[in-house]
Write an enzyme that holds these catalytic residues in place. Structure first.
Site, PDB file in Angstrom:
ATOM      1  N   ASP A  10       0.872  -1.164   0.000  1.00  0.00           N
ATOM      2  CA  ASP A  10       0.000   0.000   0.000  1.00  0.00           C
ATOM      3  C   ASP A  10       0.923   1.231   0.000  1.00  0.00           C
ATOM      4  O   ASP A  10       2.123   1.119   0.264  1.00  0.00           O
ATOM      5  CB  ASP A  10      -0.857  -0.033   1.279  1.00  0.00           C
ATOM      6  CG  ASP A  10      -1.576   1.265   1.503  1.00  0.00           C
ATOM      7  OD1 ASP A  10      -2.278   1.718   0.587  1.00  0.00           O
ATOM      8  OD2 ASP A  10      -1.402   1.859   2.597  1.00  0.00           O
ATOM      9  N   ASP A  12      -0.207   5.164   0.832  1.00  0.00           N
ATOM     10  CA  ASP A  12      -0.457   6.197   1.852  1.00  0.00           C
ATOM     11  C   ASP A  12      -0.545   5.580   3.242  1.00  0.00           C
ATOM     12  O   ASP A  12      -1.355   4.688   3.486  1.00  0.00           O
ATOM     13  CB  ASP A  12      -1.734   6.959   1.507  1.00  0.00           C
ATOM     14  CG  ASP A  12      -1.559   7.733   0.218  1.00  0.00           C
ATOM     15  OD1 ASP A  12      -0.618   8.536   0.148  1.00  0.00           O
ATOM     16  OD2 ASP A  12      -2.341   7.502  -0.729  1.00  0.00           O
TER      17      ASP A  12
HETATM   18  C1  XBP Z   1      -5.219   6.303   0.709  1.00  0.00           C
HETATM   19  C2  XBP Z   1      -6.324   7.102   0.203  1.00  0.00           C
HETATM   20  C3  XBP Z   1      -6.122   8.114  -0.818  1.00  0.00           C
HETATM   21  C4  XBP Z   1      -5.390   9.361  -0.409  1.00  0.00           C
HETATM   22  C5  XBP Z   1      -5.654  10.467  -1.404  1.00  0.00           C
HETATM   23  O1  XBP Z   1      -4.789   5.385  -0.246  1.00  0.00           O
HETATM   24  O2  XBP Z   1      -7.446   6.877   0.594  1.00  0.00           O
HETATM   25  O3  XBP Z   1      -7.395   8.500  -1.203  1.00  0.00           O
HETATM   26  O4  XBP Z   1      -5.854   9.827   0.843  1.00  0.00           O
HETATM   27  O5  XBP Z   1      -5.270  10.154  -2.682  1.00  0.00           O
HETATM   28  P1  XBP Z   1      -3.855   4.075   0.078  1.00  0.00           P
HETATM   29  P2  XBP Z   1      -6.090  10.747  -3.949  1.00  0.00           P
HETATM   30  O6  XBP Z   1      -3.717   3.932   1.554  1.00  0.00           O
HETATM   31  O7  XBP Z   1      -4.604   2.943  -0.565  1.00  0.00           O
HETATM   32  O8  XBP Z   1      -2.536   4.318  -0.606  1.00  0.00           O
HETATM   33  O9  XBP Z   1      -6.564  12.115  -3.580  1.00  0.00           O
HETATM   34  O10 XBP Z   1      -5.077  10.756  -5.075  1.00  0.00           O
HETATM   35  O11 XBP Z   1      -7.237   9.814  -4.198  1.00  0.00           O
HETATM   36 MG    MG Z   2      -2.981   3.177   3.307  1.00  0.00          MG
END
Ligand code: XBP
Ligand code: MG
Length: 259
Positions: A10, A12
């Protein structure tokens, strides 16, 4: 050498703590650009994180927090435009080297490369964000280490739906049992489990530490490092100070031996 062939990360919250001081201020800057007085505080953002995907999060905010907002006729276009601006601000922040990778991430990526363990990403965020984070916080060569970047709108349903993990597995041409996933949130864990991955490591952060991680192979406070031993929150991890490929291999074997 190892009982698995690929690591699926993953982004973020897992590769880097991007949410509180990365995505959140980028959303706020986009709102200010558009003349909106919306401001997402750290606490509110924690609640909004239940909704994955930036465009989906903005829509949810309008519906639940600004019900009196006179939405333009083309609400989809309005949200898409706001989100494009938000991505611009976020990319600017990354290009200034603003968000470091979490402790142990580079160590594990390097080790995987040396051992020919394949690397993939399964994330909800926008693809450019992933490449830019890897490039600016890891190094210009790091995006090329990833064979598969499954991200954002490439699938119709975002996490906790399993679609993005299905896509990553399909592009890797691997069975779920040949992979270990690394996640930071309950939504991410549910997505990975839903796609059949059973060896899921969760490394929590401030926003996710109290979530329900039932089904995870191990929940820890991070990957650990020389001066920062891993603190295990759920599951057993005896004999290891930090999470490396050998530790993940032992986790993977244990999960599949008991399956
Ligand atoms: C985390 C999310 C993303 C980010 C924002 O994604 O929910 O939506 O907060 O990114 P993950 P965008 O943990 O799956 O990496 O604004 O580009 O959608
Ligand atoms: Mg995440």
């Amino acid at each position: 050498m190892y009982g698995f062939e690929a690591l699926i990360f993953d982004v973020d919250g897992t590769l880097a703590d991007t949410e509180r001081d990365g995505h959140r201020p980028a959303f706020n800057a986009a709102f200010a650009d558009a003349g909106l007085d919306w401001r997402w505080s750290e606490d509110l953002y924690g609640e909004l994180l239940a909704v994955t995907g930036g465009k989906e999060r903005i829509r949810y905010f309008i519906e639940h927090w600004r019900p009196a907002f006179e939405a333009p006729a083309d609400l989809d276009g309005f949200i898409a435009d706001l989100h494009r601006r938000k991505t611009g601000h976020y990319l600017d922040m990354l290009s200034r080297g603003g968000i470091p990778l979490r402790t142990g991430v580079m160590r594990l990526l390097q080790q995987a490369r040396d051992a020919d363990v394949r690397l993939a990403v399964a994330t909800t965020t926008t693809p450019e964000n992933v490449v830019s984070l890897l490039e600016h916080s890891g190094g210009s060569e790091v995006p090329g280490w990833f064979e598969v970047i499954a991200a954002g709108d490439l699938v119709p349903a975002k996490k906790p739906a399993p679609d993005i993990y299905h896509l990553a597995l399909q592009q890797l041409r691997l069975e779920a049992s040949a992979c270990v996933a690394v996640e930071d949130s309950a939504n991410g864990l549910r997505s990975a489990l839903g796609a059949g991955l059973q060896a899921v490591l969760v490394t929590v952060n401030g926003y996710t530490q109290d979530e329900d991680f039932t089904g995870a192979a191990l929940v820890a406070d991070g990957l650990g490092g020389p001066d920062r031993p891993v603190r295990v929150l759920r599951g057993s991890f005896e004999g290891w100070d930090l999470i490396d490929l050998a530790a993940l291999d032992s986790l993977h074997r244990r999960v599949y031996a008991s399956a």
